[in-house]
Design an enzyme around this catalytic site. Structure first.
Site, mmCIF file in Angstrom:
data_model
loop_
_atom_site.group_PDB
_atom_site.id
_atom_site.type_symbol
_atom_site.label_atom_id
_atom_site.label_comp_id
_atom_site.label_asym_id
_atom_site.label_seq_id
_atom_site.Cartn_x
_atom_site.Cartn_y
_atom_site.Cartn_z
ATOM 1 N N LYS A 286 -18.477 -1.472 1.361
ATOM 2 C CA LYS A 286 -17.038 -1.335 1.213
ATOM 3 C C LYS A 286 -16.589 -1.935 -0.123
ATOM 4 C CE LYS A 286 -12.793 -2.769 3.543
ATOM 5 N NZ LYS A 286 -12.189 -3.387 2.360
ATOM 6 N N HIS B 53 0.820 -1.206 0.000
ATOM 7 C CA HIS B 53 0.000 0.000 0.000
ATOM 8 C C HIS B 53 0.856 1.259 0.000
ATOM 9 C CE1 HIS B 53 -3.904 -1.961 0.669
ATOM 10 N NE2 HIS B 53 -3.179 -2.874 1.307
ATOM 11 N N ARG C 58 -8.020 -11.971 8.714
ATOM 12 C CA ARG C 58 -7.198 -10.856 9.173
ATOM 13 C C ARG C 58 -7.391 -10.620 10.667
ATOM 14 N NH1 ARG C 58 -10.090 -7.706 4.734
ATOM 15 N NH2 ARG C 58 -10.952 -9.772 4.395
ATOM 16 N N SER D 218 -4.308 -5.376 7.524
ATOM 17 C CA SER D 218 -3.912 -4.480 6.443
ATOM 18 C C SER D 218 -3.621 -3.097 7.008
ATOM 19 C CB SER D 218 -5.037 -4.389 5.410
ATOM 20 O OG SER D 218 -4.676 -3.484 4.406
ATOM 21 N N CYS E 85 -4.408 -25.622 -14.171
ATOM 22 C CA CYS E 85 -4.963 -26.952 -13.868
ATOM 23 C C CYS E 85 -4.995 -27.195 -12.366
ATOM 24 C CB CYS E 85 -4.218 -28.068 -14.608
ATOM 25 S SG CYS E 85 -2.918 -28.907 -13.683
#
Lengths: 122, 479, 430
Positions: free
Chosen positions: B250, B49, B311, B338, B437
């Site tokens: 969101k 980020h 998370r 995050s 695959c």
């Protein structure tokens, strides 16, 4: 007493839907088959159903741990599981060639079980 | 007694381990899974980020910009895939411009470089597949993408080379504070250390609270579902496309991955069980619906797999990093959600500094900062391939045809420090089985290679943790 | 290295193409096979039912393969095993094949012509978007087939199968015979994707229920599959709430369709059909890149290997013909010009596609086999082939099923009289 039984013929990939009409247990009519094998299949299916069994047996000293096998001809359908059970105890030594008999007279059927692939020795 | 025990071999724990391995210290990482990078670190967006999301002044804000800056040099040092592809926050409604401006201001306050707000047409000129509904976007050229597996694994390998010990498949059952030290009890025995670092992801609150003697932290696990699409649509977009929140709630992102796939997601649902990594029909259709807003046509027919990540959201909203008050020697790296992946290099450096100071540790003169990754046959030139095969013929034997992974790469992955012992371990290190695959053709071969190289029977080879063996026995066992 | 003809793939298609090309006079050819033996997927298809058309007897997969391997050996056709083709590109008249193996390293072959015979792969769980955990115990039917039939290992004890493709049906019987419990086969569609006789002899013989219009809606088990939940679907193939049944099991096998593997064809720029996933070919099995031919499951997924052999033989002969013409004219003359005049074949009203997709009447033999599949079950239907108002052919069929490939024969005499570039439509008229 009239009875109608339906079958999917397994003799070739066409898979014909074959109908057998039975009067007191006796076949009086067979319809739906595209070739004589369909009639033969249904007749056998009603009296003595049989199947080819394919499986594997252990190989010692080979490039692969198992070899594919089949019954050289069809055996009674009811014996399929017993056939595989008998094969459980079989172990062949490499090299194995297509057509080698790995088990004679399986389930007392008079039919041999033969190898269907080649396994080289290592 | 050891100097340091790190609880958790995720990206945070491995970063701390690697940074601490610069010092003369006896360090142990305890990980309950069979490999590093098995929890939150393995299932996320893989985004580096830019740093405009977090409120100025928070740890998240500070460490994000720092982590972002460090990533490039680290990628060079540790040889993992990283690309600064830039990101766009898409705004779909005129009413959203205010929020976009707020993000911009926040980014400036956080020290994010190069931010600009672009009009819809400029966005589409930059990124032609972006939806016609986009009216404006925040462009952050410092945004990037990274391989979360290889980032974590590279740090773990480098830490191991520099003397850090990894104890995998080991679950911590209790922690006891004894005079000036800690005893860490596990299902395999116990270990003592002067310092314990809590990098236990979704379980970090349990260890913190145990030592604190009261409920100070509360991690609320949040699950996010993703769809991964085939490489043949991997260049649909080049930037990472975020969304401003819309009427649907969101937003989700659409991004190329560093390996060339296209990724969409995540949803965000609070769950009681931090180990619940099941995908749901609702979640996956939700991702499709939302991601479809960002681009003209989302190639959902090209989906090759879906996955769920969990998370570790701490209820107060920020990272919890540093020494625990009243319990000298106990350090937290908790609530790392995050932008935790981006922050990992910065968190490692920050905590390692604090711990080294606490232990008055000296730097090692012989610290090896560099790590060379596994040669990647799929990416190297014809001449390099030639050379690799000449040196080791196993590099000529292709095992995974979709991703072009050879036996040489797989054997290398197994014999490296903190090497792969499972199919997933091989997959994350080499990409064998990650292609279209999805391991249909290569998994029996990888199982065979793992068994051969580890000297065990194929029946013992697992997908990941104990209980995930592939084979249940021999033919005719059950008759 | 240079070669007149490189055949990519040593399975049934590659072998038949090689044998036919050799018999037609191609001296300088080479088969490249990625596995460590010839025969391709037939080596793991140990069940019987192969070869009725080709050899007039019923063989198992390895036996069928062996017949062709023997022919290839008798004709002294060279091949390389454990060799992966990693790139394919066109450089002027050359088709450059980059191959790699442990033994030979990486090398390039400049070929005048190439036969694509790479086969297909199975649709994976991810492509099916099945929700739930991602534990061990989820295999495509073909992967399970390899574990059982090649390695002699069982990938599970208690099995649910999703999809009624032939490999899934065959594996239901194989797993049962080898000691596993197969609980059911769930099929999303209201009809099976497999051959009728496989339902009879692989499911009915062993009392394994086939649940049509059902799909998997959840997979439980974090490390290993613990259960699979199956629900009925409505006419839009969406699960109907309240119809869920949870089956405790340790294994889920997937048999949900095959996809031609055309990554290499894509690298070469061969135009592909969006329906089959295989190259668009003309009557000579030549793709949009001249000198490059395709046959077998890389072209379109077949139901019977016998048809693969037949098609591949034709492709091999055409490759030989191409090489002969090439040496006579010393360049590839006129494919593009004649391609424009080619008749275009199209399926509609239930006919999904045709192979070939184009026909150049001046290049065709007296007759041409057209293969196609239908998109649903039809009873007492008529397949009609027409060009504009003109009906070229009309054939009655008792049953048409998506799991089975159909074929019709067109006559050169009928096609020659059509205007250049005409469209020939294949459809079902009920």
């Amino acid at each position: 007493m009239t009875e109608v039984k339906e079958f999917t013929c397994i003799r070739c990939p066409l898979g014909c839907n074959v109908r057998a009409t039975l009067e007191d247990g006796k076949i009086t009519e067979i319809t739906g088959n595209t070739c004589p094998r369909g009639a033969d299949y249904v007749t056998k299916e009603l009296t003595d159903p049989r199947r080819i069994v394919t499986s594997l047996v252990k190989v010692s000293g080979g490039e692969l741990p198992v070899v594919s096998v089949k019954t050289a001809a069809d055996i009674p359908k009811g014996d399929m599981q017993r056939c595989v059970q008998e094969l459980k105890a079989v172990e062949v030594k490499a090299p194995v060639r297509i057509g080698d008999v790995v088990l004679a007279n399986v389930c007392g059927s008079g039919v041999d079980v033969v190898a269907t692939s080649n396994v080289a020795a290592v | 007694m050891r100097d340091v025990i790190i609880l958790g071999g995720g990206v945070t724990g491995c970063s701390i381990a690697r940074e601490l391995s610069r010092y003369r210290l006896d360090i142990l990482v305890i990980e309950k899974n069979s490999d590093v990078c098995e929890g939150t670190s393995k299932a996320n967006s893989g985004i580096v980020h830019a740093g405009y999301d977090a409120h100025p002044g928070t740890l998240k804000a500070k460490l994000n910009v720092l982590g972002n800056e460090k990533m490039e040099a680290l990628a060079g040092e540790l040889d993992f895939p990283f690309r600064r592809n830039g990101s766009l926050v898409l705004c779909f409604e005129e009413s959203g411009r205010e929020t976009l401006q707020r993000l911009y201001d926040q980014g400036i306050a956080n020290g994010v470089k190069g931010l600009e707000i672009l009009e819809g047409d400029t966005v589409r000129a930059l990124e032609p597949e972006v939806s016609e509904d986009v009216v404006a976007a925040l462009h952050a050229p410092t945004g990037g993408i990274v391989c979360p597996f290889l980032l974590t694994i590279a740090m773990a390998e480098n830490a191991a080379v520099n003397g850090v010990e990894f104890q995998l498949n080991t679950e911590v059952t209790d922690i006891r504070e004894t005079e000036g030290a800690y005893e860490v009890l596990t299902d395999k025995g116990s270990e003592r250390a002067k310092v314990v670092i809590n990098a236990a992801g979704v379980h970090a609150d349990v260890f913190h609270n145990r030592v604190a003697g009261r409920e100070e932290l509360k991690i609320i696990p949040r699950k996010g579902e993703y769809l991964l699409m085939d490489k043949n649509v991997g260049t649909l977009v080049s930037h990472t496309l975020f969304q401003l929140p819309t009427k649907l709630g969101k937003g989700v992102l659409v991004t190329p991955t560093v390996h060339g796939n296209l990724l969409a997601g995540p949803t965000a649902v609070e769950i009681p069980d931090g180990e619940n990594t099941a995908t749901t029909a609702e979640g996956l259709s939700d991702v499709q619906k939302r991601a479809a807003l960002s681009v003209k046509a989302l190639p959902t027919r090209q989906v090759i797999t879906s996955f769920t990540g969990v998370r570790a959201h701490e209820q107060k909203g920020d990272f919890v990093i540093g020494a625990m008050e009243g319990h000298p020697g106990f350090f937290d790296a908790a609530g790392i959600e995050s932008p935790g992946l981006t922050c990992a290099p910065a968190i490692g450096e920050l905590l390692a500094g604090q711990v080294a100071e606490y232990l008055k540790a000296e730097k090692k003169p012989d610290f090896e900062p560099r790590r060379k990754g596994i040669p990647n046959m799929a990416l190297v030139s014809y001449e390099e391939r030639q050379k690799l095969i000449a040196d080791n013929p196993l590099y000529g034997n292709v095992i995974c045809r979709c991703e072009l992974v050879t036996e040489g790469e797989i054997v290398d992955a197994i014999h490296r420090p903190v090497g792969a012992t499972t199919l997933d371990g091989v997959k994350r290190r080499t990409r064998a089985g990650m292609g279209r695959c999805q391991s249909g053709f290569c998994s029996p071969k990888v199982v065979e290679i793992l068994a051969r190289e580890l000297g065990v029977d194929p029946a013992q080879i697992r997908k990941n943790n104990p209980g995930s063996e592939f084979l249940t026995g021999y033919i005719k066992d059950g008759i | 290295m240079t070669k007149d003809l490189v055949i990519i793939g040593g399975g049934p298609a590659g072998l038949a193409a090689a044998v036919a090309a050799r018999k037609a006079g191609v001296q300088d050819l080479l088969i490249l096979e990625r596995d460590n033996r010839l025969g391709g997927i037939l080596n793991q298809c140990i069940h019987n039912g192969f070869g009725l058309h080709t050899f007039k007897e019923e063989l198992t997969g390895p036996e069928y393969a062996e017949r062709f391997i023997r022919q290839a050996a008798e004709l002294q056709i060279p091949y390389k095993l454990s060799t992966m083709v990693v790139d394919l590109r066109a450089e002027g008249p050359d088709r450059v094949v980059t191959a790699m193996s442990r033994k030979d390293g990486i090398y390039e072959i400049r070929a005048k012509s190439v036969v694509l015979a790479m086969g297909c792969r199975e649709r994976s769980r991810g492509a099916l978007n099945i929700p739930g955990y991602r534990p061990a115990g989820i295999y495509t039917a073909g992967t399970a087939q390899r574990y059982v039939n090649i390695e002699g290992r069982m990938p599970g004890r208690s099995v649910v199968i999703l999809g009624s493709g032939d490999i899934g049906l065959i594996m239901a019987r194989r797993m049962t015979l080898e000691g596993a419990k197969v609980q059911c086969v769930a099929e999303l569609q209201p009809y099976s994707g497999g051959l009728k006789r496989n339902i009879a002899q692989c499911l009915n013989d062993f009392d394994i229920p086939l649940l049509l219009s059902h799909t998997v809606v959840d997979i439980k088990g974090k490390e290993r599959v613990e259960s699979v939940t199956i629900a009925e679907v409505d006419e839009h193939l969406k699960p109907i709430p309240g119809t869920e049944t949870e089956y405790p099991c340790d294994t889920l096998l997937l048999s949900c369709g095959l996809l031609p593997e055309n990554e290499l064809s894509g690298k070469l720029g061969v135009p592909l059909s969006p329906i089959t996933g295989g190259p668009l070919v003309n009557e000579s099995f030549e793709t949009g890149v001249s000198g490059v031919f395709a046959c077998g499951n890389v072209l379109h997924v077949h139901d019977l290997v016998d048809y693969v052999s037949e098609e591949a033989s034709a492709a091999g002969e055409q490759a030989a013909k191409y090489l002969t013409e090439l040496s006579e004219t010393s360049q590839n003359a006129g494919q593009d010009a004649s391609a424009e005049k080619a008749l275009r074949l199209r399926g509609q009203n239930g006919v999904r596609y045709t192979v070939p997709a184009t026909i150049r009447p001046d290049h065709m033999a007296d007759t041409q086999v057209i293969r196609f599949r239908v998109g649903a079950n039809f009873r007492d239907a008529t397949i009609r082939v027409s060009a504009g108002d003109q009906v070229l052919l009309s054939r009655k069929k008792n049953v048409l099923a998506p799991g089975e490939m159909e074929q019709l024969v067109l006559k050169k005499a009928d096609l020659e009289q059509l205007p250049a570039g005409s469209e020939i439509v294949f459809e079902i008229a009920q």
